[in-house]
Design a protein around this motif. Structure first.
Motif, mmCIF file in Angstrom:
data_model
loop_
_atom_site.group_PDB
_atom_site.id
_atom_site.type_symbol
_atom_site.label_atom_id
_atom_site.label_comp_id
_atom_site.label_asym_id
_atom_site.label_seq_id
_atom_site.Cartn_x
_atom_site.Cartn_y
_atom_site.Cartn_z
ATOM 1 N N GLY A 1 -4.993 -18.548 4.576
ATOM 2 C CA GLY A 1 -3.918 -19.085 3.761
ATOM 3 C C GLY A 1 -2.534 -18.611 4.174
ATOM 4 O O GLY A 1 -2.335 -17.985 5.218
ATOM 5 N N LEU A 2 -1.563 -18.928 3.312
ATOM 6 C CA LEU A 2 -0.144 -18.629 3.532
ATOM 7 C C LEU A 2 0.299 -17.551 2.548
ATOM 8 O O LEU A 2 0.068 -17.667 1.342
ATOM 9 C CB LEU A 2 0.691 -19.898 3.333
ATOM 10 N N HIS A 3 0.973 -16.512 3.059
ATOM 11 C CA HIS A 3 1.385 -15.398 2.219
ATOM 12 C C HIS A 3 2.787 -14.942 2.626
ATOM 13 O O HIS A 3 3.157 -15.010 3.804
ATOM 14 C CB HIS A 3 0.406 -14.235 2.340
ATOM 15 N N ALA A 4 3.572 -14.478 1.649
ATOM 16 C CA ALA A 4 4.935 -14.031 1.935
ATOM 17 C C ALA A 4 5.326 -12.914 0.976
ATOM 18 O O ALA A 4 4.900 -12.904 -0.182
ATOM 19 C CB ALA A 4 5.911 -15.196 1.808
ATOM 20 N N TRP A 5 6.135 -11.982 1.466
ATOM 21 C CA TRP A 5 6.665 -10.917 0.625
ATOM 22 C C TRP A 5 7.975 -10.442 1.240
ATOM 23 O O TRP A 5 8.272 -10.700 2.414
ATOM 24 C CB TRP A 5 5.668 -9.766 0.472
ATOM 25 N N MET A 6 8.797 -9.780 0.416
ATOM 26 C CA MET A 6 10.088 -9.278 0.878
ATOM 27 C C MET A 6 10.186 -7.778 0.645
ATOM 28 O O MET A 6 9.641 -7.255 -0.324
ATOM 29 C CB MET A 6 11.241 -9.990 0.170
ATOM 30 N N VAL A 7 10.921 -7.114 1.544
ATOM 31 C CA VAL A 7 11.073 -5.664 1.473
ATOM 32 C C VAL A 7 12.560 -5.333 1.554
ATOM 33 O O VAL A 7 13.273 -5.833 2.433
ATOM 34 C CB VAL A 7 10.320 -4.965 2.624
ATOM 35 N N ASN A 8 13.025 -4.511 0.623
ATOM 36 C CA ASN A 8 14.402 -4.023 0.649
ATOM 37 C C ASN A 8 14.474 -2.838 1.610
ATOM 38 O O ASN A 8 13.864 -1.800 1.352
ATOM 39 C CB ASN A 8 14.828 -3.603 -0.763
ATOM 40 N N VAL A 9 15.224 -3.002 2.715
ATOM 41 C CA VAL A 9 15.270 -1.966 3.752
ATOM 42 C C VAL A 9 16.686 -1.461 3.993
ATOM 43 O O VAL A 9 16.930 -0.751 4.972
ATOM 44 C CB VAL A 9 14.672 -2.509 5.077
ATOM 45 N N GLN A 10 17.625 -1.810 3.108
ATOM 46 C CA GLN A 10 19.031 -1.506 3.377
ATOM 47 C C GLN A 10 19.342 -0.010 3.370
ATOM 48 O O GLN A 10 20.345 0.420 3.951
ATOM 49 C CB GLN A 10 19.916 -2.226 2.364
ATOM 50 N N ASN A 11 18.498 0.796 2.710
ATOM 51 C CA ASN A 11 18.778 2.233 2.616
ATOM 52 C C ASN A 11 18.160 3.046 3.747
ATOM 53 O O ASN A 11 18.370 4.260 3.801
ATOM 54 C CB ASN A 11 18.267 2.776 1.280
ATOM 55 N N SER A 12 17.405 2.414 4.625
ATOM 56 C CA SER A 12 16.682 3.158 5.664
ATOM 57 C C SER A 12 17.130 2.746 7.059
ATOM 58 O O SER A 12 17.373 1.565 7.324
ATOM 59 C CB SER A 12 15.174 2.922 5.517
ATOM 60 N N CYS A 13 17.219 3.725 7.926
ATOM 61 C CA CYS A 13 17.535 3.473 9.338
ATOM 62 C C CYS A 13 16.336 3.715 10.243
ATOM 63 O O CYS A 13 16.468 3.683 11.471
ATOM 64 C CB CYS A 13 18.698 4.355 9.790
#
Length: 400
Positions: A282-294
């Motif tokens: 199937g089709l799967h999607a997710w989002m990750v907040n990465v603005q605080n990490s280098c």
């Protein structure tokens, strides 16, 4: 005693009215300090209001009358301004709002019409490309069928001739036919065995379109039903990471936590963690907040990914079990099986969208803020696959 009025004498002031409860005299004076009417005795030298700001009651009343008149004039002017605003400004505002709303509708319709037209054109182009590729593969297969049918007929003819010689010729005749036997054998050897050829396969690359991929990723991640409620499996979290109570945020720590009980699922060296949910189709999607990490990695991994030790077999992107987008300072790359492909990004994304289409065998990384596809990987995935994360600087969080 204030200089605002002369010192009052006994019984001075206006006629009968409310009386002072203390002296029984008319309240003919006003104490500005206590903000109340008083009698002449209260306002006199020995009264309770000695030294206060005192004036006659009629003077204070006149002052208030003047203030009320001024206030009424201001209210009248305010009412006139409101009446003028309602009569003159609001109709114009309403007309401008109607006009701007109409223009906005036209703009939306115009732009969506253009997008729709572009999508229809892209659809037509891709379908024609798919049809053309299908026809090409079909014709190649037909050509091969004809070629191998002729080859089979020729081999059959050669074999029949050789069998006939073997069956009907005596020794002398067979010796005399040696050259013919050689020529027929050589002719048969000239017919090569079938070989695998990409010309006979349908080329799936004909469906790849940057425009379609970008619009598709935007639609998938922009739909609430298209994103998964991904949470991290606390049993897998490295002792160098702290997991939030909602199991969506990972925070890096330079000190190894002693509170984590070791187990077969836990990564014991690299700062990794797996999601609790796996995907097999199937089709799967997710989002990750990465603005605080280098320093982080985001992607997918097989459940066969080793968890113990400091070797590359446990390091995300350095083995055949993981596919990740990674950032280290200002370096961005896609990594799988020890192969690291640099990505020429000028800045780090604040949020990173991940789209996994197992039917199409496609893994896509996307920046929602700019609508940019950062990288697309095509290939076979040994299921089931888990969302995987690594953090070596501050925090990253799964976005719902």
């Amino acid at each position: 005693m204030s200089a605002e009025g002369a010192e009052p004498g006994p019984g001075s002031g206006p006629g009968p009215g409310p009386l002072c409860p203390e002296h029984g005299q008319a309240l003919s004076w006003f104490c500005g300090s206590e903000r109340r009417p008083v009698c002449a005795a209260c306002a006199g030298l020995g009264g309770r209001c000695r030294g206060h700001r005192i004036c006659r009651a009629e003077e204070r009343a006149e002052e208030l009358r003047n203030k009320i008149v001024d206030q009424c004039e201001r209210l009248q002017l305010q009412s006139a301004a409101i009446t003028k605003y309602v009569a003159d400004v609001l109709p114009g505002k309403n007309q401008r709002a109607v006009s701007m709303a109409s223009a906005a509708r036209e703009l939306v319709i115009q732009r969506l019409s253009l997008v729709r037209s572009l999508c229809e054109s892209e659809e037509q182009r891709l379908l024609e490309q798919v049809h053309g590729e299908e026809e090409r593969a079909h014709q190649s297969i037909l050509t091969q069928r004809v070629h191998w049918a002729e080859a089979l007929q020729k081999l059959d003819t050669i074999r029949t001739g050789l069998v006939d010689m073997l069956t009907h010729l005596d020794d002398l005749q067979l010796i005399q036919k040696e050259q013919e036997v050689f020529e027929r054998t050589e002719e048969a050897e000239g017919i090569l065995d079938p070989q695998e050829s990409e010309m006979l396969n349908f080329n799936e690359k004909c469906t790849r379109s940057p425009l379609l991929t970008q619009l598709w990723a935007t639609a998938v991640l922009g739909s609430l039903s298209g994103t998964e409620d991904v949470r991290i499996d606390e049993r897998t979290v490295s002792p160098f990471l702290q997991l939030s109570d909602d199991r969506k945020t990972l925070t890096f720590s330079t000190k190894k936590s002693k509170a984590c009980a070791d187990g077969p699922e836990r990564f014991d060296h690299w700062p990794n963690a797996l999601a609790a949910t796996s995907f097999q189709n199937g089709l799967h999607a997710w989002m990750v907040n990465v603005q605080n990490s280098c320093a982080y990695k985001v992607g997918v991994a097989s459940g066969h990914l080793p968890r113990k030790g400091s070797g590359s077999d446990c390091r995300l992107g350095h083995n055949a079990f993981s596919w990740v987008f990674s950032r280290y300072d200002q370096e961005f790359r896609f990594s799988h099986n020890g192969q690291h492909e640099p990505l020429g990004l000028l800045r780090g994304p604040a949020q990173l969208g991940v789209v996994l289409d197992l039917q199409a065998r496609e893994l896509l990384f996307y920046e929602p803020a700019s609508g940019t596809v950062l990288y697309t990987h095509h290939g076979s995935f040994p299921g089931p696959l888990f969302p995987v994360f690594a953090v070596a600087d501050q925090t990253i969080s799964i976005v719902r």
